[in-house]
Motif scaffolding. Structure first.
Motif, mmCIF file in Angstrom:
data_model
loop_
_atom_site.group_PDB
_atom_site.id
_atom_site.type_symbol
_atom_site.label_atom_id
_atom_site.label_comp_id
_atom_site.label_asym_id
_atom_site.label_seq_id
_atom_site.Cartn_x
_atom_site.Cartn_y
_atom_site.Cartn_z
ATOM 1 N N LYS A 374 0.827 -1.203 0.000
ATOM 2 C CA LYS A 374 0.000 0.000 0.000
ATOM 3 C C LYS A 374 0.863 1.255 0.000
ATOM 4 C CE LYS A 374 -4.030 1.949 0.068
ATOM 5 N NZ LYS A 374 -4.904 1.842 -1.115
ATOM 6 N N MET A 375 1.932 1.249 0.776
ATOM 7 C CA MET A 375 2.814 2.416 0.800
ATOM 8 C C MET A 375 3.484 2.631 -0.551
ATOM 9 S SD MET A 375 4.455 2.632 4.649
ATOM 10 C CE MET A 375 5.042 0.946 4.818
ATOM 11 N N ILE A 376 3.814 1.540 -1.250
ATOM 12 C CA ILE A 376 4.374 1.670 -2.590
ATOM 13 C C ILE A 376 3.345 2.261 -3.540
ATOM 14 C CG2 ILE A 376 5.288 0.397 -4.574
ATOM 15 C CD1 ILE A 376 7.244 0.592 -2.294
ATOM 16 N N SER A 377 2.092 1.781 -3.474
ATOM 17 C CA SER A 377 1.060 2.290 -4.383
ATOM 18 C C SER A 377 0.775 3.763 -4.124
ATOM 19 C CB SER A 377 -0.222 1.469 -4.238
ATOM 20 O OG SER A 377 -0.851 1.705 -2.998
ATOM 21 N N ALA A 399 8.587 4.640 -8.607
ATOM 22 C CA ALA A 399 8.119 4.556 -7.222
ATOM 23 C C ALA A 399 8.925 3.544 -6.436
ATOM 24 C CB ALA A 399 6.635 4.169 -7.193
ATOM 25 N N TRP A 400 9.204 2.403 -7.067
ATOM 26 C CA TRP A 400 9.936 1.373 -6.343
ATOM 27 C C TRP A 400 11.378 1.789 -6.096
ATOM 28 C CZ3 TRP A 400 9.022 -1.896 -2.975
ATOM 29 C CH2 TRP A 400 9.895 -2.944 -2.689
ATOM 30 N N LYS A 401 12.007 2.451 -7.077
ATOM 31 C CA LYS A 401 13.360 2.935 -6.861
ATOM 32 C C LYS A 401 13.380 4.023 -5.799
ATOM 33 C CE LYS A 401 15.114 1.775 -11.464
ATOM 34 N NZ LYS A 401 15.597 2.309 -12.760
ATOM 35 N N ALA A 403 11.479 4.144 -3.376
ATOM 36 C CA ALA A 403 11.315 3.463 -2.087
ATOM 37 C C ALA A 403 12.478 2.533 -1.787
ATOM 38 C CB ALA A 403 10.012 2.658 -2.092
ATOM 39 N N GLY A 404 13.468 2.524 -2.672
ATOM 40 C CA GLY A 404 14.663 1.760 -2.385
ATOM 41 C C GLY A 404 14.791 0.453 -3.125
ATOM 42 N N GLY A 405 13.738 -0.008 -3.800
ATOM 43 C CA GLY A 405 13.781 -1.318 -4.432
ATOM 44 C C GLY A 405 14.428 -1.286 -5.796
ATOM 45 N N GLU A 406 14.961 -2.401 -6.201
ATOM 46 C CA GLU A 406 15.586 -2.501 -7.503
ATOM 47 C C GLU A 406 14.872 -3.482 -8.414
ATOM 48 O OE1 GLU A 406 19.621 -3.490 -6.748
ATOM 49 O OE2 GLU A 406 20.200 -1.441 -6.256
ATOM 50 N N GLU A 407 14.512 -4.642 -7.889
ATOM 51 C CA GLU A 407 13.908 -5.600 -8.796
ATOM 52 C C GLU A 407 12.798 -6.442 -8.187
ATOM 53 O OE1 GLU A 407 16.859 -9.432 -8.269
ATOM 54 O OE2 GLU A 407 17.075 -8.149 -10.022
ATOM 55 N N VAL A 408 12.808 -6.676 -6.885
ATOM 56 C CA VAL A 408 11.843 -7.601 -6.301
ATOM 57 C C VAL A 408 10.807 -6.832 -5.506
ATOM 58 C CG1 VAL A 408 11.521 -9.589 -4.799
ATOM 59 C CG2 VAL A 408 13.613 -9.377 -6.155
ATOM 60 N N LEU A 409 9.524 -6.970 -5.889
ATOM 61 C CA LEU A 409 8.454 -6.345 -5.133
ATOM 62 C C LEU A 409 8.027 -7.211 -3.954
ATOM 63 C CD1 LEU A 409 6.137 -4.836 -7.865
ATOM 64 C CD2 LEU A 409 7.577 -3.627 -6.241
ATOM 65 N N LYS A 429 -0.584 -2.235 -15.397
ATOM 66 C CA LYS A 429 -1.131 -0.941 -15.011
ATOM 67 C C LYS A 429 -1.876 -1.094 -13.683
ATOM 68 C CE LYS A 429 -1.661 0.411 -19.864
ATOM 69 N NZ LYS A 429 -1.094 -0.817 -20.408
ATOM 70 N N ASP A 430 -1.124 -1.350 -12.624
ATOM 71 C CA ASP A 430 -1.747 -1.612 -11.322
ATOM 72 C C ASP A 430 -1.380 -0.528 -10.324
ATOM 73 O OD1 ASP A 430 0.909 -2.172 -11.126
ATOM 74 O OD2 ASP A 430 0.664 -4.128 -10.183
ATOM 75 N N TYR A 431 -1.486 0.727 -10.754
ATOM 76 C CA TYR A 431 -0.847 1.777 -9.991
ATOM 77 C C TYR A 431 -1.790 2.658 -9.204
ATOM 78 C CZ TYR A 431 -2.007 3.732 -14.545
ATOM 79 O OH TYR A 431 -2.647 4.074 -15.703
ATOM 80 N N PHE A 432 -3.097 2.452 -9.235
ATOM 81 C CA PHE A 432 -3.958 3.297 -8.432
ATOM 82 C C PHE A 432 -4.995 2.473 -7.689
ATOM 83 C CE2 PHE A 432 -2.206 7.125 -9.542
ATOM 84 C CZ PHE A 432 -2.115 7.312 -10.893
ATOM 85 N N ASN A 433 -4.766 2.251 -6.410
ATOM 86 C CA ASN A 433 -5.790 1.597 -5.613
ATOM 87 C C ASN A 433 -6.907 2.578 -5.297
ATOM 88 O OD1 ASN A 433 -4.472 -0.783 -5.591
ATOM 89 N ND2 ASN A 433 -3.564 -0.540 -3.574
#
Length: 457
Positions: A374-377, A399-401, A403-409, A429-433
């Protein structure tokens, strides 16, 4: 983003023709979701492909000869991956083809028929609102009915959700899980296997700044106020003595606006606190209380000598995480419907790939993972407002970068095996909850599920 689907159990059953078939027990967020046959899922996949084409993940192929034990395990594994991947595309999950099939298999699994029922939905102040719904109504539909009764603006529905909540006699609560839009509250209560579980209405965002978008709606403001008061009563927030006294005075004056304004300044406001658990840091076996919100994981650790230590993990330093089910289901024909006996969530923190994993042993591991997603979204939603010209894939990666991520959600393994499955950043396209669903109609004559008798699953 992917949902926490798993298939830890499959059973062979006799069919009406003297043969045998395999019945798969599908779990979502650690709770039994449905039991279904391969042929049922195969017809559903065919129908989805007629609507969405080749963008769907690969479906396990048919076998026309008897399967070996290895082949059967491979199919189970492939079906599990399929369910995780197909739910990562919001175009699919908001379609009628998707929702209606899952509605029927949920009802059939627990032998529920469609009928009117009075459902009690509990508010953060402890009171409940009774709504008349159908047992076949999804959580999304029930939320719409509740919101209408409360006077909550339809455009704000995406900021709230229905939750499965345990309520204890002393007034404490435990948030078990957020119900997915396509889940049926009626079946969720049965799958919880606990009399103290209730359906509750709560806000579903972890960025306290989003409160400002809801304040023009009186019903939304009332819900925020109830939840803020509840957080103080539960000791989920950490006000100073001066703040506590001022908040109490404002509460006595029923000054909700000032109360919420001051609450914004309180430490851990808007966070969700999990039940006490254990962790492996700074040493194995330490007690821990986790609070999640405002782009961080706040952890109060109790050391073996009784001293406490506060540790804050910023999402910008979380490289990846995984949920692991360490136990096994022994009574596959019995009433056991949860996977909450031996769960852990571990995440890798900091830029150093050699950094050891921080491990949390908690029955709420799946819900913790949902909070991280949820925080990523929310980060993605904020980026989309700042960069409206960016494509969804770019938003996800940025968004993931950020938040610090590189490849694994997220990663997951649900049995006591050694392998760990990972899922790389995808272009879904899963970017808006926060966006409401736009229904995609199916052909009324094109039915994927057929007659739902157990032998026909």
């Amino acid at each position: 983003m992917k949902m926490h689907f798993c298939i830890p159990v499959s059973q062979q059953r006799p069919d009406s023709l003297g043969g045998r078939y395999v019945l798969y027990s599908v779990y979502l967020d650690g709770f039994l979701f449905c039991k279904v046959r391969y042929s049922q899922l195969h017809r559903w996949n065919d129908q989805l492909r007629r609507v969405f084409g080749n963008c769907l993940p690969p479906f396990p192929p048919k076998h026309y000869l008897a399967m070996t034990a290895t082949m059967a395990e491979e199919r189970r594994d492939q079906l599990e991956r399929y369910l995780q991947n197909v739910t990562a595309d919001p175009r699919v999950t908001r379609s009628d083809v998707f929702t209606q099939f899952l509605t029927l298999v949920q009802m059939h699994t627990l032998n529920i028929t469609t009928q009117k029922t009075a459902l009690a939905v509990f508010l953060p102040n402890g009171r409940s609102i009774n709504v008349e719904v159908l047992t076949s109504d999804t959580a999304e539909r029930v939320l719409e009915v509740v919101a209408h009764k409360l006077g909550l603006y339809p455009e704000l529905l995406g900021y709230f959700g229905l939750f499965l909540i345990r309520c204890f006699p002393e007034g404490k609560i435990s948030v078990v899980k957020k119900l997915a839009d396509f889940e049926l509250p009626s079946t969720s209560l049965q799958s919880s296997e606990r009399e103290d579980c209730k359906i509750g209405l709560r806000k579903w965002y972890l960025d306290p700044a989003l409160d400002s978008l809801l304040m023009d709606c009186r019903a939304a403001g009332d819900l925020l106020y109830m939840q803020a008061v509840q957080a103080i009563d539960l000791d989920w927030v950490k006000p100073t003595q001066a703040q506590r006294e001022e908040l109490k005075a404002l509460q006595e004056k029923e000054n909700q606006t000032k109360f919420l304004e001051l609450s914004q300044e309180v430490r851990h406001y808007g966070y969700i606190q999990l039940d006490p658990c254990t962790c492996n840091h700074p040493e194995p076996g330490c007690g821990a209380v986790l609070s999640i919100g405002n782009n961080e994981i706040s952890c109060c650790v109790t050391l073996p000598d009784g001293q406490t230590q506060d540790i804050a993990f910023q999402m910008s330093g979380v490289k990846c995480w995984q949920v692991t089910f360490l136990g096994t289901l022994l009574d596959t024909d019995g009433p056991q419907r949860t996977l909450n006996q031996n769960l852990e969530l571990r995440f890798q923190y900091s830029e150093d790939s050699r950094q050891p994993w921080f491990v949390v042993y908690s029955k709420q591991a799946f819900f913790l993972s949902s909070c991280l997603k949820k925080m990523i979204s929310e980060k993605m939603a904020k980026l989309s407002e700042e960069n409206p010209e960016m494509w969804p894939t770019e938003l996800l990666l940025t968004a993931w970068k950020a938040a610090g991520g590189e490849e694994v959600l997220s990663r997951s393994r649900f049995r006591n095996k050694t392998e760990v499955r990972s899922s790389r950043v995808r272009s879904h396209k899963d970017y808006f909850n926060f966006l409401r669903k736009s229904k995609m109609k199916k052909d009324e004559d094109d039915c994927a599920w057929g007659t739902l008798a157990e032998g026909g699953l």
